[in-house]
Design an enzyme around this catalytic site. Structure first.
Site, PDB file in Angstrom:
ATOM      1  N   GLU A 194       0.826  -1.219   0.000  1.00 43.13           N
ATOM      2  CA  GLU A 194       0.000   0.000   0.000  1.00 43.13           C
ATOM      3  C   GLU A 194       0.857   1.265   0.000  1.00 43.13           C
ATOM      4  O   GLU A 194       0.788   2.099   0.910  1.00 43.13           O
ATOM      5  CB  GLU A 194      -0.944  -0.014   1.204  1.00 43.13           C
ATOM      6  CG  GLU A 194      -1.934  -1.171   1.136  1.00 43.13           C
ATOM      7  CD  GLU A 194      -2.956  -1.196   2.269  1.00 43.13           C
ATOM      8  OE1 GLU A 194      -2.655  -0.629   3.328  1.00 43.13           O
ATOM      9  OE2 GLU A 194      -4.027  -1.789   2.095  1.00 43.13           O
ATOM     10  N   GLU A 232      -5.291  -8.610  -0.524  1.00 45.96           N
ATOM     11  CA  GLU A 232      -5.927  -8.390   0.778  1.00 45.96           C
ATOM     12  C   GLU A 232      -7.401  -8.114   0.541  1.00 45.96           C
ATOM     13  O   GLU A 232      -7.756  -7.264  -0.289  1.00 45.96           O
ATOM     14  CB  GLU A 232      -5.337  -7.189   1.523  1.00 45.96           C
ATOM     15  CG  GLU A 232      -3.993  -7.418   2.121  1.00 45.96           C
ATOM     16  CD  GLU A 232      -3.533  -6.251   2.986  1.00 45.96           C
ATOM     17  OE1 GLU A 232      -4.372  -5.619   3.660  1.00 45.96           O
ATOM     18  OE2 GLU A 232      -2.326  -5.966   2.960  1.00 45.96           O
TER      19      GLU A 232
HETATM   20  C1  BG6 Z   1      -4.251  -3.103   5.065  1.00 40.26           C
HETATM   21  C2  BG6 Z   1      -2.876  -3.429   5.567  1.00 40.26           C
HETATM   22  O1  BG6 Z   1      -4.316  -1.763   4.821  1.00 40.26           O
HETATM   23  O2  BG6 Z   1      -5.325  -3.321   5.907  1.00 40.26           O
HETATM   24  C3  BG6 Z   1      -2.839  -4.555   6.600  1.00 40.26           C
HETATM   25  O3  BG6 Z   1      -2.006  -3.731   4.503  1.00 40.26           O
HETATM   26  C4  BG6 Z   1      -3.970  -4.341   7.569  1.00 40.26           C
HETATM   27  O4  BG6 Z   1      -1.582  -4.565   7.203  1.00 40.26           O
HETATM   28  C5  BG6 Z   1      -5.285  -4.377   6.818  1.00 40.26           C
HETATM   29  O5  BG6 Z   1      -3.956  -5.227   8.635  1.00 40.26           O
HETATM   30  C6  BG6 Z   1      -6.516  -4.272   7.698  1.00 40.26           C
HETATM   31  O6  BG6 Z   1      -6.439  -3.111   8.475  1.00 40.26           O
HETATM   32  P1  BG6 Z   1      -6.565  -3.178  10.044  1.00 40.26           P
HETATM   33  O7  BG6 Z   1      -6.288  -1.812  10.521  1.00 40.26           O
HETATM   34  O8  BG6 Z   1      -7.945  -3.630  10.317  1.00 40.26           O
HETATM   35  O9  BG6 Z   1      -5.560  -4.171  10.507  1.00 40.26           O
END
Ligand code: BG6
Length: 487
Positions: free
Chosen positions: A191, A385
């Protein structure tokens, strides 16, 4: 819904990051990373992500002086450092073809500036990759996922200083050489666009270390250094092993106009162009004209070495990967209601439900993103993701999580439709296949996994792994290559 299934050899799997799972923050020569100073803040609203990611030099010094993990959950992770064999076995049981994971820079180069890597760190990842190979799981390795050496942050204000490019290329080159036998899929920066939303987590920038009025300028300078580093690392990857496939990684922040008022549409267009800027540089090899003009108008000047533009042009990535969790709207009305998303605050879309953290759930937005990205870039795409943070309840040793299965099913069906319409989607890794420490709020109780980890936000618990109902469900999706979604 269409009847088409995913391509044969579709890369199904899950994604994790070193700083959110490993623990072992001070073992075997590992140095401190920016993640090791992130605190769990029990009394701060979890929807206020900015307050959770706040940083100051004083907080960093305090964290350095504290040798415990009490208020620093990322120092504990979920103890993957010691339990990786058990976790990988569970991923293999689900039928994973791939696992996206990251290498903590500080395990190999504790301060980032050593000339030789720490052997124990190199050995740890070799063991992990060996085990993955034995289990038939291919790694997709992120080289930088929110875990740069803290020493570089304090000494150079992170990526603001150009010398960090060399440090990163040295680290990446060691990875390509050491793990040549095991890894061919690489991602450079997780990201990369998030540098604007949390400059410390992404690039080690502590705002108070910037000269007065230069904070924004520093962020763009650091970003440029990351772009150049990404290109140089792509070059090295291709030279060291021609089979290497390198991807960039963006946060896909899909924005819709709240209404068809042309002002809403114009503001939305700007948001989406800004979101695409990072992939434009890494896939097409140049800064877009509209972005350069915008920077010029804002008085931001990026210092570039003579060769930088040629480097960016020549060493573009092989594929584009992205995270997709939610979408948001945009409006010209300053009073429009807002809701948080993945470290963003967007206008609330009245058509969409939200998670308990306020993130708006939008499967159709994933299909729209896939079509838009594929049409714009014409390279293979990977979703690396996607998932939903939720509160899971352990009842008599079981976790019933229909909401998670609903979320994934709806997203997978939209992926099928996009593939059917011609999008070259080659893989999908859920975030995250196992509960871990949240990047934004440092909570474990914001749970993403198909596998429950018996740990709370304070680090209490057995850390035992328990399969949720969604575990068998995802296993079936993979085993049938998506055909089970039609049931
Ligand atoms: C993404 C990141 O933006 O979102 C991850 O690359 C992150 O590292 C994921 O864990 C979910 O966000 P959060 O804040 O719920 O962990």
């Amino acid at each position: 819904m269409t009847n088409s299934v995913f391509p044969e050899n579709f890369l199904w799997g899950g994604a994790i990051a070193a700083n959110q799972v490993e623990g072992g923050w001070n073992l075997d020569g590992k140095g401190l990373s920016v993640a090791d100073i992130a605190t769990f803040k029990p009394n701060v609203d979890v929807k206020n992500f900015a307050a959770h990611m706040d940083v100051s030099v004083a907080a960093v010094q305090e964290a350095i002086a504290d040798e415990t993990d009490t208020i620093y959950p990322k120092r504990r992770g979920i103890d993957f450092y010691h339990r990786y064999k058990e976790d990988l076995a569970l991923f293999a049981e689900m039928g994973f073809k791939v696992l996206r994971l990251s290498i903590a820079w500080t395990r190999l180069f504790p301060t980032g500036e050593e000339s030789e890597p720490n052997e124990a760190g190199v050995a740890f990842y070799r063991d992990v990759f060996k085990e993955m190979k034995r289990l038939g799981i291919q790694p997709i390795v992120t080289l930088s996922h929110y875990e740069m050496p803290l020493a570089l942050s304090l000494k150079h204000n992170g990526w603001v200083d150009r010398s960090v490019i060399d440090d990163f290329v040295r680290f990446a080159t060691i990875c390509f050489e050491e793990y040549k036998e095991y890894v061919t899929y690489w991602l450079t920066f997780n990201e990369i666009d998030s540098i604007h939303r949390h400059p410390f987590t992404t690039a080690g920038i502590i705002p108070e270390q910037s000269a007065s009025g230069e904070a924004e300028q520093d962020i763009y300078q650091a970003l440029h250094h990351q772009f150049v580093a990404s290109a140089l690392v792509t070059k090295a990857a291709h030279e060291i092993n021609p089979d290497n496939q390198v991807g960039c990684m963006m946060t896909k922040l899909m924005t819709y106009p709240l209404t068809c008022d042309p002002l809403d549409v114009e503001l939305t267009l700007k948001k989406n162009l800004e979101n695409d800027f990072y992939a434009d540089v890494q896939v097409k090899g140049a800064y877009p004209r509209l972005i350069e003009r915008d920077l010029e108008k804002r008085g931001i000047h990026i210092e570039m070495a003579n060769e930088d533009r040629a480097i960016l042009k020549k060493h573009t990535v092989d594929f584009l990967s992205f995270s997709y969790y939610m979408s948001m709207a945009e409006s010209g009305d300053p009073n429009a209601e807002r809701t948080p998303g993945n470290t963003v605050l967007g206008v609330k879309n009245p058509n969409l439900p939200s998670t308990e953290w306020g993130w708006q759930i939008d499967p159709k937005g994933l299909k729209i993103s896939l079509i838009e990205l594929y049409d714009r870039y014409q390279v293979p795409l990977m979703i690396v993701e996607n998932g939903m943070g939720a509160v899971d309840v352990l009842e008599n040793g079981h976790i019933h999580d229909p909401y998670r299965m609903d979320y994934f099913k709806a997203h997978f069906q939209q992926m099928q439709e996009a593939i059917d319409e011609g999008v070259d989607l080659i893989g999908y890794t859920s975030w995250a296949p196992i509960d871990l420490v949240s990047a934004g709020t440092s909570q474990v109780s914001k749970r993403y996994g198909f596998i429950y980890v018996d740990a709370d936000d304070e680090g209490n618990g057995t850390y035992d792994r328990i399969k949720k109902d969604s575990f068998e469900w995802y296993k079936e999706v993979i085993a049938t290559n998506g055909a089970s979604l039609a049931e």
